[in-house]
Motif scaffolding. Sequence first.
Motif, mmCIF file in Angstrom:
data_model
loop_
_atom_site.group_PDB
_atom_site.id
_atom_site.type_symbol
_atom_site.label_atom_id
_atom_site.label_comp_id
_atom_site.label_asym_id
_atom_site.label_seq_id
_atom_site.Cartn_x
_atom_site.Cartn_y
_atom_site.Cartn_z
ATOM 1 N N GLY A 139 50.104 40.191 67.421
ATOM 2 C CA GLY A 139 49.326 41.383 67.743
ATOM 3 C C GLY A 139 50.085 42.309 68.673
ATOM 4 N N ALA A 140 50.713 41.740 69.708
ATOM 5 C CA ALA A 140 51.495 42.544 70.646
ATOM 6 C C ALA A 140 52.717 43.152 69.961
ATOM 7 C CB ALA A 140 51.921 41.702 71.837
ATOM 8 N N ALA A 141 53.323 42.414 69.054
ATOM 9 C CA ALA A 141 54.470 42.937 68.316
ATOM 10 C C ALA A 141 54.051 44.113 67.440
ATOM 11 C CB ALA A 141 55.095 41.846 67.460
ATOM 12 N N PHE A 142 52.890 44.001 66.826
ATOM 13 C CA PHE A 142 52.376 45.097 65.991
ATOM 14 C C PHE A 142 52.100 46.329 66.846
ATOM 15 C CE2 PHE A 142 48.811 47.370 64.027
ATOM 16 C CZ PHE A 142 49.400 47.704 62.816
ATOM 17 N N ILE A 143 51.512 46.132 68.011
ATOM 18 C CA ILE A 143 51.230 47.245 68.915
ATOM 19 C C ILE A 143 52.539 47.886 69.385
ATOM 20 C CG2 ILE A 143 50.273 47.853 71.179
ATOM 21 C CD1 ILE A 143 48.166 47.344 69.008
ATOM 22 N N ALA A 144 53.538 47.070 69.726
ATOM 23 C CA ALA A 144 54.828 47.598 70.176
ATOM 24 C C ALA A 144 55.510 48.404 69.073
ATOM 25 C CB ALA A 144 55.738 46.464 70.632
ATOM 26 N N PHE A 189 56.775 53.754 66.741
ATOM 27 C CA PHE A 189 56.679 54.667 65.608
ATOM 28 C C PHE A 189 56.048 55.989 66.030
ATOM 29 C CE2 PHE A 189 54.219 56.357 62.030
ATOM 30 C CZ PHE A 189 55.241 56.547 61.108
ATOM 31 N N PHE A 190 54.943 55.916 66.756
ATOM 32 C CA PHE A 190 54.263 57.136 67.162
ATOM 33 C C PHE A 190 55.008 57.863 68.284
ATOM 34 C CE2 PHE A 190 50.637 54.986 65.121
ATOM 35 C CZ PHE A 190 50.391 55.963 64.167
ATOM 36 N N LEU A 191 55.708 57.133 69.135
ATOM 37 C CA LEU A 191 56.512 57.755 70.185
ATOM 38 C C LEU A 191 57.637 58.580 69.577
ATOM 39 C CD1 LEU A 191 56.988 57.986 73.252
ATOM 40 C CD2 LEU A 191 58.506 56.017 73.046
ATOM 41 N N GLY A 194 57.340 64.665 71.547
ATOM 42 C CA GLY A 194 58.412 65.382 72.226
ATOM 43 C C GLY A 194 59.278 64.473 73.060
ATOM 44 N N ALA A 195 58.842 63.247 73.289
ATOM 45 C CA ALA A 195 59.628 62.299 74.080
ATOM 46 C C ALA A 195 60.797 61.724 73.292
ATOM 47 C CB ALA A 195 58.734 61.160 74.561
ATOM 48 N N ALA A 196 60.827 61.923 71.994
ATOM 49 C CA ALA A 196 61.882 61.337 71.163
ATOM 50 C C ALA A 196 63.265 61.877 71.528
ATOM 51 C CB ALA A 196 61.594 61.576 69.690
#
Length: 62
Positions: free
Chosen positions: A27-32, A37-39, A43-45
């Motif tokens: 679950g934590a791996a999926f969240i990470a 992906f969303f990060l 603009g932080a990319a």
Amino acid sequence: MVITVSLVALFRLVLALLLRSKTLGYGAAFIAAGFGFFLASTGAATPINRLAQSLIDAASNL
């Protein structure tokens, strides 16, 4: 592009090792992974890519 692929492979390897040693749950791996992906679409990319590039350049100059 080569550096991006290499970093993705490195992070995948670390994630696989953490999952295998049961230090990190699925679950934590999926969240990470979702966070990364969303990060990447924010603009932080650009600053993150610049930071990674400067760290790679600094490491290669050592």
